[in-house]
Every structure is written in C-alpha cells, then in structure tokens.
Design a protein around this motif. Structure first.
Motif, PDB file in Angstrom:
ATOM      1  N   LEU A  42       0.826  -1.209   0.000  1.00 22.67           N
ATOM      2  CA  LEU A  42       0.000   0.000   0.000  1.00 22.67           C
ATOM      3  C   LEU A  42       0.860   1.258   0.000  1.00 22.67           C
ATOM      4  O   LEU A  42       0.575   2.222  -0.713  1.00 22.67           O
ATOM      5  CB  LEU A  42      -0.937   0.008   1.208  1.00 22.67           C
ATOM      6  CG  LEU A  42      -2.117  -0.945   1.143  1.00 22.67           C
ATOM      7  CD1 LEU A  42      -2.849  -0.965   2.477  1.00 22.67           C
ATOM      8  CD2 LEU A  42      -3.066  -0.530   0.036  1.00 22.67           C
ATOM      9  N   LEU A  43       1.909   1.256   0.795  1.00 24.89           N
ATOM     10  CA  LEU A  43       2.806   2.412   0.812  1.00 24.89           C
ATOM     11  C   LEU A  43       3.552   2.568  -0.510  1.00 24.89           C
ATOM     12  O   LEU A  43       3.767   3.678  -0.992  1.00 24.89           O
ATOM     13  CB  LEU A  43       3.799   2.285   1.963  1.00 24.89           C
ATOM     14  CG  LEU A  43       3.211   2.451   3.361  1.00 24.89           C
ATOM     15  CD1 LEU A  43       4.264   2.125   4.416  1.00 24.89           C
ATOM     16  CD2 LEU A  43       2.689   3.850   3.555  1.00 24.89           C
ATOM     17  N   THR A  44       3.920   1.459  -1.110  1.00 25.22           N
ATOM     18  CA  THR A  44       4.639   1.493  -2.378  1.00 25.22           C
ATOM     19  C   THR A  44       3.753   2.018  -3.506  1.00 25.22           C
ATOM     20  O   THR A  44       4.229   2.699  -4.409  1.00 25.22           O
ATOM     21  CB  THR A  44       5.176   0.098  -2.729  1.00 25.22           C
ATOM     22  OG1 THR A  44       5.960  -0.372  -1.646  1.00 25.22           O
ATOM     23  CG2 THR A  44       6.022   0.123  -3.972  1.00 25.22           C
ATOM     24  N   SER A  45       2.466   1.734  -3.437  1.00 27.46           N
ATOM     25  CA  SER A  45       1.570   2.191  -4.501  1.00 27.46           C
ATOM     26  C   SER A  45       1.349   3.700  -4.465  1.00 27.46           C
ATOM     27  O   SER A  45       0.873   4.269  -5.448  1.00 27.46           O
ATOM     28  CB  SER A  45       0.224   1.457  -4.418  1.00 27.46           C
ATOM     29  OG  SER A  45      -0.456   1.829  -3.229  1.00 27.46           O
ATOM     30  N   THR A  46       1.690   4.365  -3.384  1.00 31.33           N
ATOM     31  CA  THR A  46       1.565   5.821  -3.330  1.00 31.33           C
ATOM     32  C   THR A  46       2.782   6.533  -3.910  1.00 31.33           C
ATOM     33  O   THR A  46       2.757   7.751  -4.080  1.00 31.33           O
ATOM     34  CB  THR A  46       1.349   6.303  -1.884  1.00 31.33           C
ATOM     35  OG1 THR A  46       2.491   5.974  -1.106  1.00 31.33           O
ATOM     36  CG2 THR A  46       0.108   5.695  -1.276  1.00 31.33           C
ATOM     37  N   GLU A  47       3.832   5.810  -4.223  1.00 32.38           N
ATOM     38  CA  GLU A  47       5.064   6.421  -4.716  1.00 32.38           C
ATOM     39  C   GLU A  47       4.858   7.253  -5.987  1.00 32.38           C
ATOM     40  O   GLU A  47       5.355   8.383  -6.055  1.00 32.38           O
ATOM     41  CB  GLU A  47       6.133   5.360  -4.951  1.00 32.38           C
ATOM     42  CG  GLU A  47       7.440   5.933  -5.429  1.00 32.38           C
ATOM     43  CD  GLU A  47       8.422   4.853  -5.801  1.00 32.38           C
ATOM     44  OE1 GLU A  47       9.528   5.224  -6.208  1.00 32.38           O
ATOM     45  OE2 GLU A  47       8.111   3.658  -5.693  1.00 32.38           O
ATOM     46  N   LEU A  49       2.237   8.882  -7.032  1.00 31.99           N
ATOM     47  CA  LEU A  49       1.505  10.098  -6.685  1.00 31.99           C
ATOM     48  C   LEU A  49       2.405  11.092  -5.962  1.00 31.99           C
ATOM     49  O   LEU A  49       2.419  12.284  -6.277  1.00 31.99           O
ATOM     50  CB  LEU A  49       0.292   9.749  -5.813  1.00 31.99           C
ATOM     51  CG  LEU A  49      -0.509  10.936  -5.298  1.00 31.99           C
ATOM     52  CD1 LEU A  49      -1.128  11.704  -6.455  1.00 31.99           C
ATOM     53  CD2 LEU A  49      -1.578  10.475  -4.329  1.00 31.99           C
ATOM     54  N   VAL A  50       3.176  10.598  -5.011  1.00 34.71           N
ATOM     55  CA  VAL A  50       4.092  11.469  -4.268  1.00 34.71           C
ATOM     56  C   VAL A  50       5.147  12.051  -5.205  1.00 34.71           C
ATOM     57  O   VAL A  50       5.471  13.241  -5.130  1.00 34.71           O
ATOM     58  CB  VAL A  50       4.734  10.699  -3.099  1.00 34.71           C
ATOM     59  CG1 VAL A  50       5.828  11.513  -2.440  1.00 34.71           C
ATOM     60  CG2 VAL A  50       3.676  10.306  -2.081  1.00 34.71           C
TER      61      VAL A  50
END
Length: 59
Positions: A42-47, A49-50
């Motif tokens: 889940l954290l990796t999938s926000t990369e 966007l960030v």
C-alpha cells in the motif's frame, strides 16, 4: 551531441545506479519484513503520486 565521459561521469552514473536499485530494493525488503507485505504494498503504490506532487511543487 558529444559529451565528456571522464571518471567523474562514470562515478556519478554508478552512484545513481547503486542508490536507485540496490539501496531502494534493500529498503523495500526491510520494510516488508518489518511492516508486512500488505502495508508495504500500500505504501509502495503511493510512490507515483508522491513523485508527481513533488515534481509539480519543486519544479
């Protein structure tokens, strides 16, 4: 479109390759071990966007 390929150029390229692959992959595996696979993914999938937001505000 020529360029200067000296020792500093090769060292910079090797640094980017090392930092971008070995260190990043090791960090991902460590995070998976600590947080678990679900939270890490889940954290990796926000990369993306960030990265997009940082590039908009920084550049």
């Amino acid at each position: 479109m020529g360029g200067r390929w000296d020792t500093e150029t090769f060292a910079s390229i090797l640094f980017v390759i090392f930092l971008g692959s070995v260190v990043a992959f090791n960090s991902y595996l460590s995070a998976t071990k600590i947080l678990g696979a679900q939270k890490t993914s889940l954290l990796t999938s926000t990369e993306p966007l960030v990265a997009c937001l940082l590039s908009v505000f920084w550049l």
